[in-house]
Structure formats: structure tokens, C-alpha cells
Design an enzyme around this catalytic site. Sequence first.
Site, short mmCIF file in Angstrom:
data_model
loop_
_atom_site.label_atom_id
_atom_site.label_comp_id
_atom_site.label_asym_id
_atom_site.label_seq_id
_atom_site.Cartn_x
_atom_site.Cartn_y
_atom_site.Cartn_z
CG HIS A 34 -0.34 0.21 2.54
ND1 HIS A 34 -0.12 -0.82 3.42
CD2 HIS A 34 0.12 1.32 3.19
CE1 HIS A 34 0.42 -0.35 4.54
NE2 HIS A 34 0.59 0.96 4.41
NE ARG A 76 0.51 12.31 8.52
CZ ARG A 76 1.72 11.93 8.12
NH1 ARG A 76 2.07 12.12 6.85
NH2 ARG A 76 2.57 11.38 8.96
CG ASN A 95 -3.97 12.23 12.22
OD1 ASN A 95 -3.63 11.23 12.82
ND2 ASN A 95 -3.23 12.76 11.24
NE ARG A 124 9.33 20.62 -6.66
CZ ARG A 124 8.48 20.51 -7.67
NH1 ARG A 124 7.36 21.20 -7.67
NH2 ARG A 124 8.75 19.75 -8.70
CG HIS A 183 1.82 11.49 -9.63
ND1 HIS A 183 2.90 12.14 -10.20
CD2 HIS A 183 1.80 10.25 -10.20
CE1 HIS A 183 3.49 11.32 -11.07
NE2 HIS A 183 2.84 10.17 -11.08
NE ARG A 229 5.67 19.96 -24.75
CZ ARG A 229 7.00 19.90 -24.64
NH1 ARG A 229 7.74 19.96 -25.73
NH2 ARG A 229 7.56 19.76 -23.46
CD GLN A 230 3.48 13.98 -21.19
OE1 GLN A 230 3.42 14.57 -20.13
NE2 GLN A 230 4.07 12.81 -21.32
CD GLU A 283 0.85 9.85 -14.55
OE1 GLU A 283 1.34 10.01 -15.68
OE2 GLU A 283 1.50 9.35 -13.60
CD GLU A 318 3.00 -0.31 7.81
OE1 GLU A 318 2.49 -0.77 8.85
OE2 GLU A 318 2.37 0.39 6.98
#
Length: 324
Positions: free
Chosen positions: A12, A16, A73, A93, A97, A127-128, A143, A311
Site C-alpha cells: 500500500h 493523510r 487523524n 516538494r 502523485h 502537449r501530452q 495521474e 513499512e
Amino acid sequence: MPSIDNSFLMNHTCLRIKDPKVTIPFYTEGLGFKLIKTFPFETFTLYMLNYENESNKDLNWSAREGVLELCHNHGVENDPDYKLNHGNGTEFRGFGHICVTVDNIEVVQEKLLAKGVKFQKKLSDGRQKNIAFALDPNGYWIELVENGINKVEAKTDSANYRFNHSMIRVKDPKKSLDFYKNVLGFKIISKKDFPEAKFTLYFLGYDHDPEFKEDSQQGNEQMKRSSLIELTHNWGTESDPDFKGYHNGNSTENGAIQGYGHTCVSCKDPAKFCAEIEQELGDKADWSLKWDQGNIKKIAFIRDPDGYSVEILGHDLFANQPNL
């Protein structure tokens, strides 16, 4: 290198969230995930989501690939000042994603837009034209790419969707690849260089086929997979003395805001795996939680070279706990 058997999988990715009443429907009704387990603790609740099918429906949640763990939380939904870091701002940063691949991307985009979902990038932008980025209620980027599985014109079926990968930025690919390959046992599924933009993408995952050759899978075949990790290397960060590194999603130092939590490796004998890592790396292993020493037993957390948490747990964790 620790011994890697066929039971190893990437189980996984944890994010949060602020309000489960808003976020859970986004992923279940909007993106077709199924809520397979809910684990309430004293101060937080974990929601486990997965694309369920005939091959995994009888497996415990921790024995599956492609699980999305949403961590709430308690009480933050009522805090107007509570914010989460999606990882793509000008500061702090790191995480980029998650990616869901779908059978018919045009139809999926239309469906999400009709539900009022905001997009960072629509198919028509830039462009994509074959990639879109939707925003979940917490601001995380999702994405969307087409995998073409059982594609039917003007229709979509979430049975064909895959939680394909999670993207994190890394400073030094040599160090990161050494960790993910030689400690965790991942293989390079593909490597993509973008010289004009000066970055490289490394897609890694478990492949237990003895005939598999690294960096051999492209396009739709890669998009049909689940549980990959995408390492994004912006050229030059590894040798830039002024580069301070990426935010790991968990630190609150220097005003950082949390968001992304961790990825997770699952196997049949995690205690043995952790012991072998200890034996192999010794003091070089960066444990944030050693095996079976936390409030939640039978788990461990190790940090990669950039400080991102991974994890480690077994296929039977909380297997006898009923879904709530």
C-alpha cells in the site's frame, strides 16, 4: 542482499486526509476503489481501499497489491486551519502523485468532471494529450493514464482499473536504486530519460518471473500493472551542494506540513526479512521503527536514502479483525 521470495509485494501507499466523509466517496464513487477494511484507533482511523477482483477478493488486505491507505487523524475535519502538503508546491516538494490507470480515459475524465472534480491538467491541456491529473479533495494529484484493458467505446468499468504507481522525487538515483533493488528486492520495470527537460523516471516493482529482464516493459504492459513505485530524478540534484533534499511527507521541521505517509512492503515472513536487513546493513539501516517494537505490533518502518518511510509487514496483519 536479504533473501526475496515470491511472497514479496508492494502492499500500500499511505496518504493523510482531512475528511473521510468527503474523501472516501471520491475514491469509491469517483475512481471505483472498494473500501475493504476500516481500522479505528484511539486518535486516528485507517481506511484501506483496493480494486477488488476474483484473484484477490479472498486475500487479507495486507496480502494484496495496490492498496491505498487513507489516514484520518480524528478532529482535523473540524479545524479550518488544517492543511495537507500534496508535495508539488514550491516548498517542501517530495511526493508527487499516485497513478490510476483506466480502460477509457476520455470517459473517466468526463465522469469526474460531471461530479465536479477539479483537474490540475485535463487531457486537452499541454502537449501530452494522453495523460490527465485529477485533484482529490485534499489536493493530492492523481495521474490518469489509459491501460486499454477491455476497452469499450464510450464506456468504462472500474474492474479494469489499476492502482498503478506512486511517485516520489529522489536526490541521488544511485543511492535510491541501491536501496530499492538491493535491500527491498525491487526490479527496474522501465527507465525513461527526458533530456530536454533534464529528468529521468525509474519505475520499480516486484517481478518474480525468473525470465523477467529489467527495463524491458513499456507502454500499456506497464500500465496494466499494480503497485509500482516511480522514482523521479531531476538531473543535478545529486551533485548540487545547495540542494537541501526533498520533504518526506512526515517531517514538520522548519514549518513543513505533512501529507504523504509511506509505501509498504508485505511478505510472508517479515520478521526474517527485517533481521536480514539488520544483518546486511547494520548501523547503516535507518529504522524509524524496528520490528515489533511499536504500539502496533508486527510491523517495522525503514527510511530510504531520501528519508521516505517504507513499512514492512506480513500477509496476515489484523487478519482476524472484522471490518467496521
